[in-house]
Design a protein around this motif. Structure first.
Motif, PDB file in Angstrom:
ATOM      1  N   UNK A  46       0.824  -1.210   0.000  1.00 57.89           N
ATOM      2  CA  UNK A  46       0.000   0.000   0.000  1.00 57.89           C
ATOM      3  C   UNK A  46       0.862   1.266   0.000  1.00 57.89           C
ATOM      4  N   UNK A  47       1.913   1.282   0.818  1.00 56.58           N
ATOM      5  CA  UNK A  47       2.696   2.517   0.949  1.00 56.58           C
ATOM      6  C   UNK A  47       3.802   2.643  -0.099  1.00 56.58           C
ATOM      7  N   UNK A  48       4.074   1.570  -0.839  1.00 62.79           N
ATOM      8  CA  UNK A  48       5.079   1.650  -1.905  1.00 62.79           C
ATOM      9  C   UNK A  48       4.481   2.274  -3.157  1.00 62.79           C
ATOM     10  N   UNK A  49       5.249   3.101  -3.821  1.00 60.38           N
ATOM     11  CA  UNK A  49       4.847   3.605  -5.131  1.00 60.38           C
ATOM     12  C   UNK A  49       4.856   2.462  -6.136  1.00 60.38           C
ATOM     13  N   UNK A  50       4.091   2.589  -7.230  1.00 59.55           N
ATOM     14  CA  UNK A  50       3.993   1.469  -8.182  1.00 59.55           C
ATOM     15  C   UNK A  50       5.336   0.987  -8.713  1.00 59.55           C
ATOM     16  N   UNK A  51       6.310   1.898  -8.837  1.00 64.54           N
ATOM     17  CA  UNK A  51       7.633   1.488  -9.311  1.00 64.54           C
ATOM     18  C   UNK A  51       8.624   1.330  -8.159  1.00 64.54           C
ATOM     19  N   UNK A  52       8.110   1.208  -6.936  1.00 63.00           N
ATOM     20  CA  UNK A  52       8.974   1.097  -5.764  1.00 63.00           C
ATOM     21  C   UNK A  52       9.562  -0.300  -5.612  1.00 63.00           C
ATOM     22  N   UNK A  53      10.476  -0.424  -4.639  1.00 55.25           N
ATOM     23  CA  UNK A  53      11.159  -1.700  -4.416  1.00 55.25           C
ATOM     24  C   UNK A  53      11.133  -2.070  -2.937  1.00 55.25           C
ATOM     25  N   UNK A  54      11.023  -3.368  -2.699  1.00 53.98           N
ATOM     26  CA  UNK A  54      11.155  -3.951  -1.370  1.00 53.98           C
ATOM     27  C   UNK A  54      12.511  -4.636  -1.301  1.00 53.98           C
ATOM     28  N   UNK A  55      13.324  -4.266  -0.313  1.00 57.29           N
ATOM     29  CA  UNK A  55      14.666  -4.818  -0.136  1.00 57.29           C
ATOM     30  C   UNK A  55      14.751  -5.472   1.232  1.00 57.29           C
ATOM     31  N   UNK A  56      15.002  -6.776   1.260  1.00 61.56           N
ATOM     32  CA  UNK A  56      15.028  -7.515   2.520  1.00 61.56           C
ATOM     33  C   UNK A  56      16.323  -8.304   2.677  1.00 61.56           C
ATOM     34  N   UNK A  57      16.810  -8.364   3.904  1.00 64.27           N
ATOM     35  CA  UNK A  57      17.858  -9.293   4.326  1.00 64.27           C
ATOM     36  C   UNK A  57      17.278 -10.018   5.534  1.00 64.27           C
ATOM     37  N   UNK A  58      16.993 -11.299   5.375  1.00 65.69           N
ATOM     38  CA  UNK A  58      16.280 -12.030   6.427  1.00 65.69           C
ATOM     39  C   UNK A  58      16.972 -13.353   6.724  1.00 65.69           C
TER      40      UNK A  58
END
Length: 199
Positions: free
Chosen positions: A118-130
């Motif tokens: 919801x809060x990401x822009x359509x061209x946004x990215x999710x970056x995870x280190x898990x």
């Protein structure tokens, strides 16, 4: 756990590999950045100076430590007490959402990922280190075996979550995943899948 105890306990892991992995991932953060579960702020000194970071956590003591780290590093981060499962931000407010070692501790990761979308822009990215359920036969057995005892001891961290699969099920395209730490750590880069247009 008190912030200084947490930092002391993580020091060796940070030196061995985590700081290098964090630094490489955070180099990709752009624009307005939301960091989930910032903890004591290990990431904050590692961001580029061209991003605007909002760092959230549910623990005020950890946030205070994160704020101090940001100030010492000359980083103008905003720290906010908030829950990833109910983000207090407008739709499409961020270019990048970052999480490091946080999705193991979120009660409802699906709810948090819906909020991230919801809060990401359509061209946004999710970056995870898990840290995740092992990605090799040996590490899968290890995380499955250790998980009940580990969770009983500290009541928050789940050792055997399959976070990449959860991210994909939440409506993200997995652009890239990489295994580290003998299959116990995973870097995930993902983008939201556009919802079908309805006339």
């Amino acid at each position: 756990m008190e912030p200084h105890h947490y930092d002391r306990g993580m020091r060796l892991l940070e030196r061995l590999s985590l700081e290098r992995l964090r630094r490489g991932l955070l180099r990709e953060a752009r624009g307005a950045v939301l960091e989930l579960g910032t903890g004591t702020g290990a990431n904050l000194p590692l961001y580029g100076r061209d991003v605007q970071v909002t760092a959230i956590d549910v623990r005020p003591g950890h946030l205070a430590a994160a704020g101090r780290k940001a100030r010492r590093a000359g980083m103008a981060a905003t720290v906010v007490c908030a829950n990833a499962q109910d983000l207090p931000y407008a739709d499409a407010a961020f270019d990048t959402v970052v999480g490091t070692l946080v999705f193991c501790s979120i009660d409802r990761p699906e709810a948090a990922l819906a909020e991230v979308r919801r809060v990401l822009r359509p061209d946004g990215r999710l970056l995870l280190l898990e840290h995740v359920r092992g990605l090799t036969p040996w590490s899968r057995r290890l995380t499955d075996w250790l998980h009940p005892l580990w969770f009983a001891l500290q009541g928050e961290c789940r050792l055997n979550r399959e976070t990449a699969a959860t991210v994909a099920a939440a409506g993200f395209h997995l652009d890239h995943t990489a295994s580290h730490g003998r299959g116990l750590l995973q870097i995930i880069r993902a983008t939201p899948i556009a919802e079908p247009h309805r006339p």
